[in-house]
Structures are given as structure tokens and as C-alpha cells.
Scaffold this motif. Sequence first.
Motif, PDB file in Angstrom:
ATOM      1  N   ILE A  28       0.827  -1.200   0.000  1.00 16.68           N
ATOM      2  CA  ILE A  28       0.000   0.000   0.000  1.00 16.68           C
ATOM      3  C   ILE A  28       0.865   1.255   0.000  1.00 16.68           C
ATOM      4  O   ILE A  28       0.572   2.229  -0.706  1.00 16.68           O
ATOM      5  CB  ILE A  28      -0.963  -0.025   1.202  1.00 16.68           C
ATOM      6  N   PHE A  29       1.947   1.251   0.771  1.00 20.52           N
ATOM      7  CA  PHE A  29       2.794   2.441   0.807  1.00 20.52           C
ATOM      8  C   PHE A  29       3.460   2.693  -0.549  1.00 20.52           C
ATOM      9  O   PHE A  29       3.568   3.837  -0.998  1.00 20.52           O
ATOM     10  CB  PHE A  29       3.859   2.300   1.887  1.00 20.52           C
ATOM     11  N   LYS A  30       3.899   1.624  -1.213  1.00 18.23           N
ATOM     12  CA  LYS A  30       4.563   1.795  -2.505  1.00 18.23           C
ATOM     13  C   LYS A  30       3.612   2.408  -3.535  1.00 18.23           C
ATOM     14  O   LYS A  30       4.016   3.255  -4.341  1.00 18.23           O
ATOM     15  CB  LYS A  30       5.079   0.449  -3.028  1.00 18.23           C
ATOM     16  N   ALA A  31       2.362   1.981  -3.528  1.00 20.03           N
ATOM     17  CA  ALA A  31       1.442   2.420  -4.569  1.00 20.03           C
ATOM     18  C   ALA A  31       0.775   3.751  -4.271  1.00 20.03           C
ATOM     19  O   ALA A  31       0.441   4.490  -5.199  1.00 20.03           O
ATOM     20  CB  ALA A  31       0.373   1.354  -4.797  1.00 20.03           C
ATOM     21  N   SER A  32       0.566   4.074  -3.003  1.00 18.74           N
ATOM     22  CA  SER A  32      -0.213   5.270  -2.690  1.00 18.74           C
ATOM     23  C   SER A  32       0.473   6.222  -1.722  1.00 18.74           C
ATOM     24  O   SER A  32      -0.035   7.315  -1.487  1.00 18.74           O
ATOM     25  CB  SER A  32      -1.573   4.862  -2.092  1.00 18.74           C
TER      26      SER A  32
END
Length: 309
Positions: A28-32
Motif C-alpha cells: 500500500i505504501f509503494k502504490a499510494s
Amino acid sequence: MAFFLETVFGGLMAGMLYALVALGFVLIFKASGVFNFAQGAMVLFAALAMARFAEWYPQWLGIDSLWLANVLAFITAAAIMFAVAWLIEALVLRHLVNQEGATLLMATLGITYFLDGLGQTIFGSDIYQINIGMPKDPIFVLDNVFEGGILLNQEDLIAAGIAATLVAGLSLFFQKTGTGRALRAVADDHQAAQSIGIPLNRIWVIVWCVAGIVALVAGMIWGSKLGVQFSLTTVALRALPVIILGGLTSVPGAIVGGLIIGVGEKLSEVYLGPYVGGGIEIWFAYVLALVFLLFRPQGLFGEKIIDRV
């Protein structure tokens, strides 16, 4: 030597489960760019859905097969996690695009308490069991190499195998599929991804859905080992040192960090515990994470956040 290997193998198996939970944070952190503090609540919510539907389906449909009940419960829980992911993106994240990190963090904290309350309302607050048929008796291996062999827990071994299979599947998904490549493009640069026609909202829904499936598998395994109870949300706290060590932006880092912490906890408890009174396994991971924050805050494989701005 055999006892040392038993300790190492036990740490590796525990580390794979830590890595599985940490993977949800990293995806989730990588994408958003959102640090999803609700990952622990997602693990609990998914585990509650799995446990309760595995109990309800035999009553509703009159089936006697444990395997069929678990399959139906897993499919239902996965569908629920997809719906949760879509609602989180549509009702919360979509309206917080380009907001400060603290705002997004508070939003995920709100999601955490909402999922905790919703899970208790729908599924109840008792302790539930997930029985997926994993054998719990230990076995001896390599008895022809070491006298007496090496004692391994079958449940931990199978759980680690399931976690490793899921991690390998996600790696292939990110590397070999068009959607996976789009996810990596969004992770590298949001604006550049948008400029070539990659829809951020759809990508975020996919990422949260994948994180939901990761939470379901983690909840299923931890629920089978410990029972499904509301303290299960604290499993996310065990993943925080893992992502600090491996790097908040690195999928391989989540895996390596989990293995290092799993082995480090077991070895320190066994070999250093007697000299300091025990209990090292409780705080070892956090001390190691603190050391990395002081000297390498981006972790082993992560990139400096300033480089992503």
C-alpha cells in the motif's frame, strides 16, 4: 548443532509470517504513499470472516466436509475484503489525494477502529477457532544426519510454506503481468504513471484488494495458531520492525527483514536470554529496528523518502 538448526528453522518459519503481514504495509505504501495503520485490523476482520463463515456454512447448507466449508469461507472472506478495499478507496482515500502524510495516517487509524467495531458487531467478540486441517504434532527430520534428528513443528512448517507461496506468487504478479507493471510504475512516480494513462484510483483499489488477500491469508494462519481474538490486531505491531529493517518501499526487504527478525528473536532468546533473565524475544525486534532508524533509516533495501519527492 542440531539444536542450533532447530532454533534457526523455527526463526525462519516465524519470520515468513512476520514478512507476510509486513507485505501488506509495503504494497500500500509503494502504490499510494499511505502508511496503512489499519493492516492489523484488516488481518483481524478477515480472520473473523473466515472463522465465522466456516462455522455458519455447515449449519446453513448442511455440509459435513471441513475442506468444502473452509473453501467457501475463504472465498466469502476474500469477497468481503475486496468490498472493504473498494469502499476504503471510494469513501476515504479518493477524497484525500495529495493530503499531508499525517492526514492519511489519521484516516487509516479511523479505518482501524471502524473495522474493529464493525467486526465485533457482525461476527461477535468471542474467541473463535480456524481449523484448516494443519497438523500440530512435531516431526523429526534429518535423523540420519544428526543424532535424534531435528524437531520441527508441522503447523509452522506448513504455514511458512503457504506464506512463501503467496509471496512468490505476488512477486510473479508484479514482474510478469501488465497490472503488476502498472503497479510498479505508480510506485515509482504517480504523475508519470498518470501521464501515460494509468488510472491511479483503479490501481489503488487493486493494491488494497491485494493487501486484503494478504491480510486474509495472514489472519487464517495466525487464527489457526492462536485463535481469532481481538488481540490479533497487535500482530501488525510485530511487522513494524520488519518494514523498518527491510525498508518501507521494498517487497524483498519485507521478506528479508522478516527472516532476519524471526531468526534473531529465536537465537537471542535461546542463547542470550539465560544471561539477562529472558524475555528478549519480546523486545529484540524493536531494539534492532531502533538501531537501523539511527544509522540507516531507509532500511536495508528501501530508498530514501526524499528521493521519492
